[in-house]
Scaffold this active site. Structure first.
Site, PDB file in Angstrom:
ATOM      1  N   LYS A  10       4.219 -12.792  -7.217  1.00  0.00           N
ATOM      2  CA  LYS A  10       5.514 -12.155  -6.963  1.00  0.00           C
ATOM      3  C   LYS A  10       6.541 -12.599  -8.024  1.00  0.00           C
ATOM      4  CE  LYS A  10       4.521 -11.593  -2.030  1.00  0.00           C
ATOM      5  NZ  LYS A  10       4.932 -11.885  -0.630  1.00  0.00           N
ATOM      6  N   TYR A  50       3.971  -1.832   1.147  1.00  0.00           N
ATOM      7  CA  TYR A  50       4.438  -2.483   2.370  1.00  0.00           C
ATOM      8  C   TYR A  50       4.717  -1.474   3.483  1.00  0.00           C
ATOM      9  CZ  TYR A  50       4.950  -7.044   0.039  1.00  0.00           C
ATOM     10  OH  TYR A  50       4.715  -8.243  -0.604  1.00  0.00           O
ATOM     11  N   ASN A 113       7.731 -16.293  -1.469  1.00  0.00           N
ATOM     12  CA  ASN A 113       6.485 -17.015  -1.160  1.00  0.00           C
ATOM     13  C   ASN A 113       5.381 -16.812  -2.205  1.00  0.00           C
ATOM     14  OD1 ASN A 113       5.782 -14.449  -0.389  1.00  0.00           O
ATOM     15  ND2 ASN A 113       5.206 -14.966   1.710  1.00  0.00           N
ATOM     16  N   HIS A 116       1.089 -12.472  -3.150  1.00  0.00           N
ATOM     17  CA  HIS A 116       0.530 -11.582  -2.130  1.00  0.00           C
ATOM     18  C   HIS A 116      -0.977 -11.598  -2.260  1.00  0.00           C
ATOM     19  CE1 HIS A 116      -0.673  -8.061   0.118  1.00  0.00           C
ATOM     20  NE2 HIS A 116      -1.401  -7.737  -0.933  1.00  0.00           N
ATOM     21  N   GLU A 127      -4.931  -1.250  -1.700  1.00  0.00           N
ATOM     22  CA  GLU A 127      -3.948  -1.872  -2.596  1.00  0.00           C
ATOM     23  C   GLU A 127      -4.401  -1.795  -4.061  1.00  0.00           C
ATOM     24  OE1 GLU A 127      -3.469  -5.698  -0.685  1.00  0.00           O
ATOM     25  OE2 GLU A 127      -2.386  -4.794   1.001  1.00  0.00           O
TER      26      GLU A 127
HETATM   27  N1  ATP Z   1      10.459 -12.463   8.980  1.00  0.00           N
HETATM   28  C1  ATP Z   1      10.440 -12.269   7.654  1.00  0.00           C
HETATM   29  N2  ATP Z   1      11.563 -12.448   6.923  1.00  0.00           N
HETATM   30  C2  ATP Z   1      11.569 -12.255   5.593  1.00  0.00           C
HETATM   31  N3  ATP Z   1      10.499 -11.881   4.881  1.00  0.00           N
HETATM   32  C3  ATP Z   1       9.354 -11.710   5.557  1.00  0.00           C
HETATM   33  C4  ATP Z   1       9.258 -11.893   6.978  1.00  0.00           C
HETATM   34  N4  ATP Z   1       7.981 -11.639   7.354  1.00  0.00           N
HETATM   35  C5  ATP Z   1       7.333 -11.311   6.235  1.00  0.00           C
HETATM   36  N5  ATP Z   1       8.142 -11.360   5.165  1.00  0.00           N
HETATM   37  C6  ATP Z   1       7.806 -11.043   3.784  1.00  0.00           C
HETATM   38  O1  ATP Z   1       6.953  -9.915   3.813  1.00  0.00           O
HETATM   39  C7  ATP Z   1       5.711 -10.229   3.200  1.00  0.00           C
HETATM   40  C8  ATP Z   1       4.616  -9.487   3.920  1.00  0.00           C
HETATM   41  O2  ATP Z   1       4.468 -10.007   5.225  1.00  0.00           O
HETATM   42  P1  ATP Z   1       3.022 -10.128   5.878  1.00  0.00           P
HETATM   43  O3  ATP Z   1       3.209 -10.248   7.337  1.00  0.00           O
HETATM   44  O4  ATP Z   1       2.143  -9.031   5.349  1.00  0.00           O
HETATM   45  O5  ATP Z   1       2.540 -11.552   5.358  1.00  0.00           O
HETATM   46  P2  ATP Z   1       1.359 -11.940   4.401  1.00  0.00           P
HETATM   47  O6  ATP Z   1       0.228 -10.965   4.600  1.00  0.00           O
HETATM   48  O7  ATP Z   1       1.057 -13.387   4.542  1.00  0.00           O
HETATM   49  O8  ATP Z   1       2.041 -11.760   2.996  1.00  0.00           O
HETATM   50  P3  ATP Z   1       1.645 -10.771   1.864  1.00  0.00           P
HETATM   51  O9  ATP Z   1       1.396  -9.414   2.490  1.00  0.00           O
HETATM   52  O10 ATP Z   1       2.845 -10.785   0.940  1.00  0.00           O
HETATM   53  O11 ATP Z   1       0.422 -11.365   1.258  1.00  0.00           O
HETATM   54  C9  ATP Z   1       5.604 -11.746   3.277  1.00  0.00           C
HETATM   55  O12 ATP Z   1       4.777 -12.279   2.284  1.00  0.00           O
HETATM   56  C10 ATP Z   1       7.046 -12.170   3.099  1.00  0.00           C
HETATM   57  O13 ATP Z   1       7.391 -12.167   1.705  1.00  0.00           O
HETATM   58 MG    MG Z   2       0.357  -8.892   4.255  1.00  0.00          MG
END
Ligand code: ATP
Ligand code: MG
Length: 132
Positions: A10, A50, A113, A116, A127
């Site tokens: 990211k 997303y 974070n 992804h 994806e």
């Molecule tokens: N409550 C939240 N507040 C802010 N950002 C969030 C929150 N939940 C998720 N995100 C953001 O959205 C992204 C996608 O969420 P997801 O639940 O798919 O988590 P993930 O699968 O671990 O992460 P990613 O899809 O980015 O690999 C997260 O990586 C984070 O950057």
């Molecule tokens: Mg995810």
């Protein structure tokens, strides 16, 4: 089973110079980088990638973050690569990610974070076709 998964580092990870460190970890694990590119995520690509989060309250901030600067996207291939990579990335919220994981070693906050990774073989295929 040999499979492909998708990751992107990211904008915060790219800006902090973590690209080499993250890719090194995957290679050290025995995984192969089969495609790699630096690119900027457009608003449309963010919406597509997303789609499951578009209605969520945090999505506006997430979209702003993910489109804020270049990302480095890769297809990672190898034995059970979806699970291996996902576990190496760590829990979504870096404050809960185990030390030794990418997020656990380099992150502190949910809104930045670092990486992804796909959460299954179907999402990986979707994806990959969105990004490559
Ligand atoms: N409550 C939240 N507040 C802010 N950002 C969030 C929150 N939940 C998720 N995100 C953001 O959205 C992204 C996608 O969420 P997801 O639940 O798919 O988590 P993930 O699968 O671990 O992460 P990613 O899809 O980015 O690999 C997260 O990586 C984070 O950057
Ligand atoms: Mg995810």
């Amino acid at each position: 089973m040999i499979e492909k998964t998708f990751i992107f580092i990211k904008p915060d990870g790219v800006e902090r110079g973590l690209v080499g460190e993250v890719l090194r970890r995957f290679e050290q694990r025995g995984l192969t980088i089969s495609e790699l590119k630096k690119m900027t995520v457009s608003g449309d690509l963010s919406d597509k990638h997303y789609a499951e989060h578009i209605e969520k309250p945090f999505y506006a901030g997430l979209k702003e973050y993910v489109t804020s600067g270049p990302v480095v996207a890769a297809i990672i291939e190898g034995e059970n690569s979806v699970k291996a990579v996902r576990e190496m990335c760590g829990a979504t919220n870096p404050i809960e990610s185990a030390p030794g994981t990418i997020r656990g070693d380099f992150g502190l906050t949910l809104d930045a974070n670092i990486i992804h990774s796909s959460d299954g073989t179907e999402s990986a295929a979707r994806e990959i076709s969105n990004f490559f």
